[in-house]
Scaffold this active site. Structure first.
Site, mmCIF file in Angstrom:
data_model
loop_
_atom_site.group_PDB
_atom_site.id
_atom_site.type_symbol
_atom_site.label_atom_id
_atom_site.label_comp_id
_atom_site.label_asym_id
_atom_site.label_seq_id
_atom_site.Cartn_x
_atom_site.Cartn_y
_atom_site.Cartn_z
ATOM 1 N N GLY A 96 -1.066 3.606 -8.535
ATOM 2 C CA GLY A 96 -0.286 2.551 -7.896
ATOM 3 C C GLY A 96 1.009 3.116 -7.345
ATOM 4 O O GLY A 96 1.147 4.324 -7.170
ATOM 5 N N ASN A 97 1.961 2.247 -7.052
ATOM 6 C CA ASN A 97 3.280 2.716 -6.605
ATOM 7 C C ASN A 97 4.339 1.702 -7.028
ATOM 8 O O ASN A 97 4.017 0.701 -7.663
ATOM 9 C CB ASN A 97 3.292 2.972 -5.091
ATOM 10 C CG ASN A 97 2.963 1.720 -4.309
ATOM 11 O OD1 ASN A 97 3.710 0.748 -4.334
ATOM 12 N ND2 ASN A 97 1.810 1.714 -3.641
ATOM 13 N N TYR A 98 5.592 1.974 -6.668
ATOM 14 C CA TYR A 98 6.704 1.194 -7.208
ATOM 15 C C TYR A 98 7.032 -0.084 -6.429
ATOM 16 O O TYR A 98 8.014 -0.748 -6.736
ATOM 17 C CB TYR A 98 7.971 2.052 -7.251
ATOM 18 C CG TYR A 98 7.862 3.233 -8.193
ATOM 19 C CD1 TYR A 98 7.790 3.047 -9.563
ATOM 20 C CD2 TYR A 98 7.832 4.540 -7.696
ATOM 21 C CE1 TYR A 98 7.689 4.126 -10.426
ATOM 22 C CE2 TYR A 98 7.740 5.623 -8.555
ATOM 23 C CZ TYR A 98 7.665 5.408 -9.917
ATOM 24 O OH TYR A 98 7.566 6.472 -10.762
#
Ligand code: PMT
Length: 400
Positions: A208-210
């Site tokens: 995923g990412n932030y």
């Protein structure tokens, strides 16, 4: 914009109550009629005499008048108003509003109010940050109330942080903006992608990412406020969309976002692609949790996801618009210009992780807009709501 508008000003027990005097003055100066409803705690911070002198109306605090026993009808008041503003709103009153604890005139009026309600929280930073308060605020947002976010600065406790009620001038501006009904996107249909995507590795892990979704949700609210019908396709985030014109579609992976975006884009006037989409996903998803059975490396083979922006750019029709984002860490302008071309966008919004206060999770962003004629417009660091305005101003011009 406020000429003739009937506004209930709810005042609760906070040191920021003294600022209510400036709010009343500002509203009355702009032609609004103000009826103050104050909680018993509010009266400890500012006197009803000041408030009634400024508003030209007796201040209401109790269910019955002490003078003649007549009943103050919260129902009539709720129907009378064009808007209700609760400023300052303490953690306690926000909690009561969220849970319908109607034990004073202000809360009963709130529950009877048919008009839009604006809430300007004011409290100490830890109280504001507490999950209970945050959940209550989200709850109010979910009911369609407008939250006027507090600013950061020195608080009554002399601590420095977020919790300081927004300044009276800005609060009045928010009401003016609301009533100005800048409806330049009326009848327009806009698709927005927001948040991260999660690419499954196994039943418990993902890539995923932030991204928090804040930038995309701010764009959705701004478009809806200006009259557009918004389809908001969002990856997993913990935000609520408040405006009734926003239709939210929750997705998890890039493939799900691709399916939703390609099926909805053809029926829209414009797409704004703010999501941080994973470019790659694991080639295989393990059906069981991957175990650490022996020492040493394991390998994860990744395959490319669909490029949603490029796919929409390829099916874009005459007159339809497509706006992309570029999140860069190096070679910002060059990379953004390349994406603008490659994805057939009308303009691209560049944000760089080199700029502090820009990008993921924060409430602010610093963007540069680059269009097809290579006109480059740089904006200073601003709240994401304000950044959304800049981005949508350009879109509204292109769609007009
Ligand atoms: O959500 P927040 O915490 O508020 O953070 C906001 C943000 C940083 C996520 C936002 O401002 C932002 O920059 N979004 C785009 C992030 C990104 O993925 O940028 P990119 O340079 O990798 O992608 C370029 C464009 O192609 C973007 O419009 C992206 O949505 C789109 N894209 C990318 C890959 C892919 N497979 N499909 C796409 O549509």
């Amino acid at each position: 914009m406020l000429q003739g508008k009937k506004i209930i000003l709810g005042i609760t027990g906070s040191i920021a109550a003294y600022k209510a005097a400036s709010i009343i003055r500002g509203l009355v100066k702009k032609g609004a009629e103000v009826q103050v409803v104050i909680t018993p705690a509010g009266k400890e911070f500012i006197t009803p005499i000041t408030l009634s002198a400024l508003s030209n109306h007796p201040v209401i605090s109790e269910f019955f008048s002490n003078r003649d026993g007549s009943w103050h009808s919260h129902v009539d008041l709720g129907l009378w108003a064009d808007a209700m503003l609760v400023a300052p709103a303490t953690a306690a009153s926000i909690g009561k509003m969220a849970h319908g604890i109607a034990d004073n005139m202000l809360i009963t009026t709130y529950l009877s109010c048919k008009a839009p309600v604006f809430v300007a929280p004011a409290m100490d930073l830890d109280m504001f940050a507490h999950p209970t308060t945050q959940q209550n605020i989200e709850c109010l947002r979910g009911f369609g109330n407008y939250i006027i976010e507090p600013g950061e600065g020195e608080l009554a406790s002399h601590l420095i942080g977020k919790g300081r009620m927004e300044e009276p001038d800005r609060i009045i501006e928010v009401l003016e903006e609301f009533f100005s009904g800048q409806q330049d996107l009326q009848k327009k249909k806009i698709l927005i992608t927001a948040g991260p995507t999660y690419e499954k590795i196994d039943p418990v892990r993902f890539i995923g990412n932030y991204s928090s979704g804040k930038m995309g949700f701010a764009l959705a609210e701004e478009c809806a406020r200006r009259g557009a019908e918004v389809t908001l396709i969002t990856g997993p985030v913990s935000l609520s969309a408040t405006h009734p014109n926003i239709q939210r579609i929750n997705v998890e992976s890039a493939e799900e976002m691709y399916q939703a975006a390609t099926s909805h884009y053809p029926g829209t006037d414009a797409g704004i692609l703010c999501a941080a989409v994973a470019d790659y996903r694991p080639e295989q998803v393990s059906p069981e949790k991957i175990k650490r059975e022996k020492e040493g490396e394991i390998q994860l083979r990744l395959v490319p996801n669909q490029d949603i922006a490029a796919s929409l750019g390829a099916i874009k029709k005459e007159g339809q618009r497509l706006v992309g984002f570029a999140l860069e860490t190096i070679g910002e302008l060059k990379n953004a210009k390349r994406k603008l071309e490659k994805k057939n966008l009308d303009y691209i919004v560049l944000n760089s992780l080199q700029d502090s206060g820009a990008g993921f999770q924060v409430d602010t962003n610093k963007v540069t807009i680059i269009d097809r004629s290579e006109v480059i417009t740089e904006y200073p660091l601003k709240g994401k709501n304000e950044v959304a305005k800049d981005i949508i101003n350009k879109l509204a011009t292109l769609l007009s």
